[in-house]
Design a protein around this motif. Structure first.
Motif, short mmCIF file in Angstrom:
data_model
loop_
_atom_site.label_atom_id
_atom_site.label_comp_id
_atom_site.label_asym_id
_atom_site.label_seq_id
_atom_site.Cartn_x
_atom_site.Cartn_y
_atom_site.Cartn_z
N ASN A 172 0.83 -1.20 0.00
CA ASN A 172 0.00 0.00 0.00
C ASN A 172 0.86 1.24 0.00
OD1 ASN A 172 -2.14 1.60 0.06
ND2 ASN A 172 -2.94 0.93 2.05
N LEU A 274 -14.93 -11.60 3.59
CA LEU A 274 -15.08 -10.15 3.77
C LEU A 274 -15.13 -9.85 5.27
CD1 LEU A 274 -17.82 -9.09 1.17
CD2 LEU A 274 -15.36 -8.59 1.10
N GLN A 278 -16.91 -4.55 5.66
CA GLN A 278 -16.96 -4.67 4.19
C GLN A 278 -18.29 -5.26 3.75
OE1 GLN A 278 -13.37 -6.96 3.84
NE2 GLN A 278 -12.06 -5.15 3.67
N GLN A 304 -8.17 4.98 4.61
CA GLN A 304 -7.20 4.21 3.83
C GLN A 304 -6.93 2.85 4.47
OE1 GLN A 304 -6.71 7.39 4.61
NE2 GLN A 304 -6.29 8.49 2.71
N GLY A 305 -6.88 1.87 3.63
CA GLY A 305 -6.49 0.55 4.10
C GLY A 305 -7.65 -0.29 4.63
N GLY A 307 -9.98 -1.43 2.92
CA GLY A 307 -10.38 -2.44 1.93
C GLY A 307 -11.48 -1.97 0.99
N1 LIG Z 1 -11.24 -9.03 3.78
C1 LIG Z 1 -9.95 -8.98 3.52
N2 LIG Z 1 -9.20 -10.07 3.56
C2 LIG Z 1 -7.89 -10.05 3.28
N3 LIG Z 1 -7.23 -8.93 2.95
C3 LIG Z 1 -7.92 -7.80 2.89
C4 LIG Z 1 -9.31 -7.76 3.17
N4 LIG Z 1 -9.71 -6.49 3.03
C5 LIG Z 1 -8.65 -5.77 2.68
N5 LIG Z 1 -7.57 -6.55 2.61
C6 LIG Z 1 -6.20 -6.14 2.26
O1 LIG Z 1 -5.93 -4.94 2.97
C7 LIG Z 1 -5.11 -4.12 2.17
C8 LIG Z 1 -5.72 -2.75 2.09
O2 LIG Z 1 -6.88 -2.82 1.30
P1 LIG Z 1 -7.18 -1.74 0.17
O3 LIG Z 1 -5.94 -1.34 -0.53
O4 LIG Z 1 -8.31 -2.21 -0.63
O5 LIG Z 1 -7.64 -0.55 1.05
P2 LIG Z 1 -8.21 0.79 0.53
O6 LIG Z 1 -9.31 1.17 1.45
O7 LIG Z 1 -8.53 0.69 -0.92
O8 LIG Z 1 -6.97 1.71 0.77
P3 LIG Z 1 -6.62 3.05 -0.01
O9 LIG Z 1 -7.58 4.10 0.41
O10 LIG Z 1 -5.23 3.30 0.48
O11 LIG Z 1 -6.73 2.70 -1.46
C9 LIG Z 1 -4.96 -4.79 0.82
O12 LIG Z 1 -3.73 -5.46 0.78
C10 LIG Z 1 -6.11 -5.77 0.80
O13 LIG Z 1 -5.80 -6.91 0.01
#
Ligand SMILES: Nc1ncnc2c1ncn2[C@@H]1O[C@H](COP(=O)(O)OP(=O)(O)OP(=O)(O)O)[C@@H](O)[C@H]1O
Length: 941
Positions: A172, A274, A278, A304-305, A307
């Protein structure tokens, strides 16, 4: 994407140092900074200082005080994220002044962010504060000086989500959104982004509602949603600052009554379960897509982060699943639904006026007949019944830096049996045939390509409306509304005219393939990219024809409420998608009565926005459990020679400034003065950075800089002068349409931000992105101002190195500066030692524990009833995993020097910087994540 347990070590000015300097800012013994503060603000309230150099004025100032040389190392031990990929914890090392590192990158509600920006925007306000006042207002309580601290350089912050965001994981931070944010930070934060923020403060003289007044406690029940707990992350009443509109707005944002219903997600659609929040997001998104009459979509604004990517993938999968289920149950009904799905109501006129209907129909039929078997279910429904236009599935638009990350998530998180077909629409060899899109469930592309291929919606003529809104404090609201009414009719006319323009521009024959289909769904990731609705990128995105529209952003409001307008326009969220309605209905309401106005805004947002932070609770439980994050800052002492070097540099800078002052040419030389400040900061990293390069050529010395210097040397002087003139005459970047950040000019005389054009230097598409220009670009024909100037002035390179140091050992490539030595020491102690002990453990059979697990447990609630709760428990056995490290610096030249030391110490690393092609970045990110060979991989940002 995330990694676990990052330890973040950054060397930078400490806030303590900055605050300690406040008194000195006003002292006459600090002439240079005083000027910098005063003259660093232009007539619009923008800090020129911050537009030019990547550090707050206070940071620069502290550099000039020999007793306060910023040579600190900050260590953060943040939390880990849910990531099934995570195999290591991460160390993050920042090598130079990086206020972002302390402040996050613009999240509203982060106290450091807000207050440090006030300081930037109102240098004089800040000056008026005593150091203790400033300290109180700036530092979180945990960092305030209340007597001698036993650990003066160890900062521990378990609250800041921004810091977590910056360090929430290897991929990330490095290749994902955070990488782009990091880039954006360097550019946006300090130039246009920061300026805008300052503008907002410039307009802000409002007093907080009583509940939010500084020093008064906030009744959370008043600002929280009915569930009584939500969204207080980063909002501490102690931290509210009087006159801080953004804080009020943050509180309002967090008062949204969030949904709690979880979608039932069938097994087999994703390869990971999920998380609860989520599933809630999924349910909410499904409701938005299926139940809302118009504006089928919204803003997923989770922190952020959390998912967002996986939530969107779940949505795509779920909708595909539901559709195929409905089709198998009732094919007739399915046809009817599909017909509706094709009804793109915002562009209904499109084909009515469209001479290309036949052509499109032909393309559509071609698309269907070509490969009907491989056409995925999800897009079939929309496409098969379309009689009027070509239809396609989901289009994801994101910054180039995370394009591959999306592809990886789609690959990794979806099991083989439910795979989505994905097209990465990027690079020079991308298809020109729009019917190709119909064959894929998901098409991934970048904002730059959208900007290039999609005709733009007309710009909203809003300047005068803005002015009126800005002036409102001096005017009676009635006067201002009357004035606005007049404008409204004018703008209304314009908008109508604009509607026609849209229709005609949509059939623009020069429009690229992306503009042709009616997309089933468009997702804008890092949607803050379109926050300025006047930019080409925003107007192009708004022109995309789609049934369902989504904005993903962890920082939905970066500058001002106006940011929302751009999202509303994209989402077709009526009536606020019309600027006059937005101004009157939202901005006008806030201007009239900000308490009611913000409440109204909350209600408006509630409809289309879902936002949770890392501190959000669901049924009293945090949505994500993270181990504590520690921030440790240590001070690095110069060697005697380095100190001499710095002191001499400072003395030279002072006397140069005095010379400007004596000649009355301070204003004309402000850029040089800022450069002197910059060099002082660089000297803290490594003295070699000061030698021989101007600021921007240093940053690009390993790519554009050196090859372009060679080319520039061979050009006739007149041509160089012409190029400099082009560069200086152009106020906007031809890609992003904003004032260029790190401006460069191409041989064909087009001016861009370095970042904007760099994609065209290293990517597959290396034609000049200026409209109509087909010149082939390369790193050798893109010039920075300093490169041109150096060549014009016959090799003068602006070096401030005093002759006595010319042959000094500290100015050699091989020299490892004190800061670099400290980095190596930290890497060895935090990573190498630990990892080698892990290796021996695994040799005797220790297995890695799982990262997280869903646990169900029973507990008694207030009423004494036993309730079953579920929570995701993340393993605390982070110590069992190897530690990885991220080293970042804003100067690529510094990265070169760090690399040198890493090699000398046989530390395995991968490099990542903005000049690398997407493929190379992707490769290095993968290596970093997966390479079992490496004890440590350091990515240098
Ligand atoms: N349910 C889940 N199971 C496993 N890994 C997950 C899950 N949800 C999120 N992750 C992991 O957590 C990390 C962060 O997710 P993601 O990048 O989608 O966050 P984001 O909200 O899009 O962040 P950003 O705002 O920085 O884009 C990723 O590596 C993603 O694969």
């Amino acid at each position: 994407m995330a990694a676990t347990n990052p330890i973040d070590i950054s060397s930078s000015d400490s806030e303590l140092e900055i605050e300690d300097d406040e008194d000195k800012i006003t002292s006459s013994s600090r002439p240079l900074p005083e000027w910098a503060v005063k003259h660093g603000t232009n007539s619009r309230g923008h800090a020129r200082l911050s537009q030019t150099i990547p550090s707050p004025s206070q940071t620069q100032i502290s550099n000039l005080n020999p007793s306060n040389i910023n040579n600190h190392v900050q260590i953060k031990i943040p939390r880990h994220e849910p990531n099934d990929n995570v195999k290591a914890s991460t160390v993050v090392i920042a090598l130079d002044d990086d206020p972002e590192y302390f402040t996050g990158n613009g999240n509203i509600g982060q106290p450091w962010t807000v207050i440090s920006r006030i300081a930037n925007g109102f240098g004089t306000d800040f000056e008026k504060l005593t150091s203790q006042q400033a300290l109180k207002r700036t530092l979180p309580p945990s960092l305030q000086l209340s007597g001698p601290s036993s650990k003066p350089y160890i900062l521990i912050d378990n609250v800041s989500s921004n810091l977590i965001r910056d360090s929430h994981g290897s991929s990330n931070l490095l290749a994902g959104p955070s990488f782009s944010n990091c880039q954006g930070y360097i550019g946006d934060h300090y130039s246009r982004g920061n300026s805008d923020e300052i503008m907002m403060y410039g307009n802000t003289s409002r007093i907080l509602p009583p509940t939010l007044m500084h020093g008064k406690s906030v009744n959370h029940t008043q600002i929280a949603g009915p569930d009584g707990h939500a969204y207080r992350a980063g909002v501490s009443e102690e931290r509210f600052s009087v006159n801080d509109e953004r804080m009020v707005y943050q509180a309002a944002l967090e008062d949204l009554n969030q949904p709690k219903v979880e979608a039932t997600f069938p097994d087999g659609l994703l390869s990971v379960p999920l998380l609860r929040h989520q599933k809630i997001a999924l349910d909410w998104m499904l409701q938005r897509e299926t139940k809302s009459v118009y504006c089928m979509g919204g803003i997923l604004a989770d922190d952020q982060g959390l998912g967002k990517t996986i939530s969107m993938i779940a949505l795509i999968q779920m909708q595909k699943y539901l559709e195929s289920k409905s089709k198998s149950e009732d094919p007739e009904k399915h046809k009817t639904v599909a017909l509706n799905l094709d009804d793109d109501n915002d562009n209904d006129n499109y084909n009515d006026n469209n001479n290309d209907t036949d052509e499109l129909e032909e393309v559509k039929q071609k698309g269907e007949s070509d490969d009907s078997k491989s056409v995925p279910e999800v897009s079939t429904s929309a496409r098969a019944v379309s009689k009027r236009r070509l239809s396609a599935g989901t289009l994801v638009v994101c910054p180039a830096s995370i394009l591959r990350q999306w592809a990886r998530e789609l690959e990794d998180k979806v099991p083989e049996e439910s795979k989505l077909s994905v097209l990465i629409y990027h690079g020079g060899s991308r298809t020109k045939d729009p019917s190709e899109f119909a064959k894929y469930d998901v098409v991934l592309t970048t904002y730059s390509i959208i900007t290039n291929e999609v005709p733009k919606q007309p710009i909203v003529d809003d300047d005068e409306i803005d002015e009126k809104i800005g002036e409102r404090y001096g005017l009676s609201s009635e006067f201002s509304i009357n004035k606005k009414r007049k404008r409204a009719s004018h703008v209304g006319m314009k908008m109508k005219k604009g509607k026609k323009d849209i229709d005609s521009s949509t059939i623009d024959p020069s429009a690229g393939a992306l503009a042709k289909p009616a997309w089933f769904r468009v997702i804008l990731d890092e949607a803050q990219t379109i926050k300025n609705h006047r930019t080409q990128v925003a107007r192009a995105c708004c022109s995309l024809r789609a049934k369902r529209r989504w904005c993903l952003s962890g920082t939905p409001i970066q500058n001002a409420i106006d940011d929302l307008y751009s999202y509303f326009r994209f989402l077709k969220y009526e009536p606020y998608s019309v600027y006059t309605a937005f101004c009157h209905g939202i901005k006008g309401s806030i201007a009239k009565d900000y308490v009611k106005g913000y409440k109204k805004l909350q209600a408006i947002l509630k409809v289309v926005m879902l936002r949770r932070t890392k501190a959000t609770l669901i049924d009293g439980e945090p949505i994500i459990k993270l181990p504590p994050k520690s921030v440790l800052m240590s001070k690095v002492d110069f060697t005697a020679e380095e100190r001499d070097f710095y002191t001499q540099l400072e003395a030279d800078s002072r006397s140069q400034f005095k010379a400007y002052a004596a000649a009355g040419t301070v204003n004309q030389n402000y850029a040089n003065i800022l450069l002197m400040l910059l060099r002082l900061r660089q000297a803290c990293d490594h003295p070699l950075l000061v030698k021989g390069f101007d600021s921007d050529s240093i940053r690009k010395s390993d790519s554009v800089g050196q090859v372009s210097v060679e080319m520039a040397k061979s050009l006739p002087r007149e041509m160089l002068i012409n190029l400099v003139n082009c560069l200086e005459a152009s106020a906007i970047c031809l890609v992003c349409k904003d004032p260029p950040d790190d401006p460069v000019v191409t041989m064909c005389c087009h001016v861009f931000c370095y970042q904007c054009v760099s994609e065209h230097l290293t990517g597959d598409d290396n034609t000049c992105p200026a409209r109509g220009c087909k010149e082939q670009l390369g790193a050798d024909i893109v010039f920075s101002r300093s490169t041109l100037r150096i060549c014009i002035t016959d090799g003068y390179n602006g070096s401030l190195v005093h002759p006595q140091f010319e042959n000094s050992v500290i100015l050699q490539d091989e020299y490892s500066s004190s800061k670099i030595k400290t980095v190596i020491e930290i890497l060895k102690s935090k990573c190498l030692l630990k990892n080698s002990s892990l290796e021996s453990q695994s040799a005797i059979g220790c297995s890695e524990t799982s990262l997280s697990s869903e646990q169900t447990y029973k507990e008694t609630d207030h009423s004494g009833i036993r309730v079953v709760k579920r929570t995701t428990v993340y393993s605390n056995s982070l110590a069992d995993r190897p530690t990885k490290a991220i080293v970042f610096s804003q100067w690529t030249r510094m990265l070169d020097l760090v690399e040198h030391s890493l090699r000398n110490h046989s530390i395995n690393y991968r490099r990542l910087d903005g000049t690398m092609s997407l493929a190379a970045r992707d490769r290095n990110v993968k290596d970093f994540n997966n390479d079992p060979e490496s004890l440590i991989s350091c990515r240098l940002l």
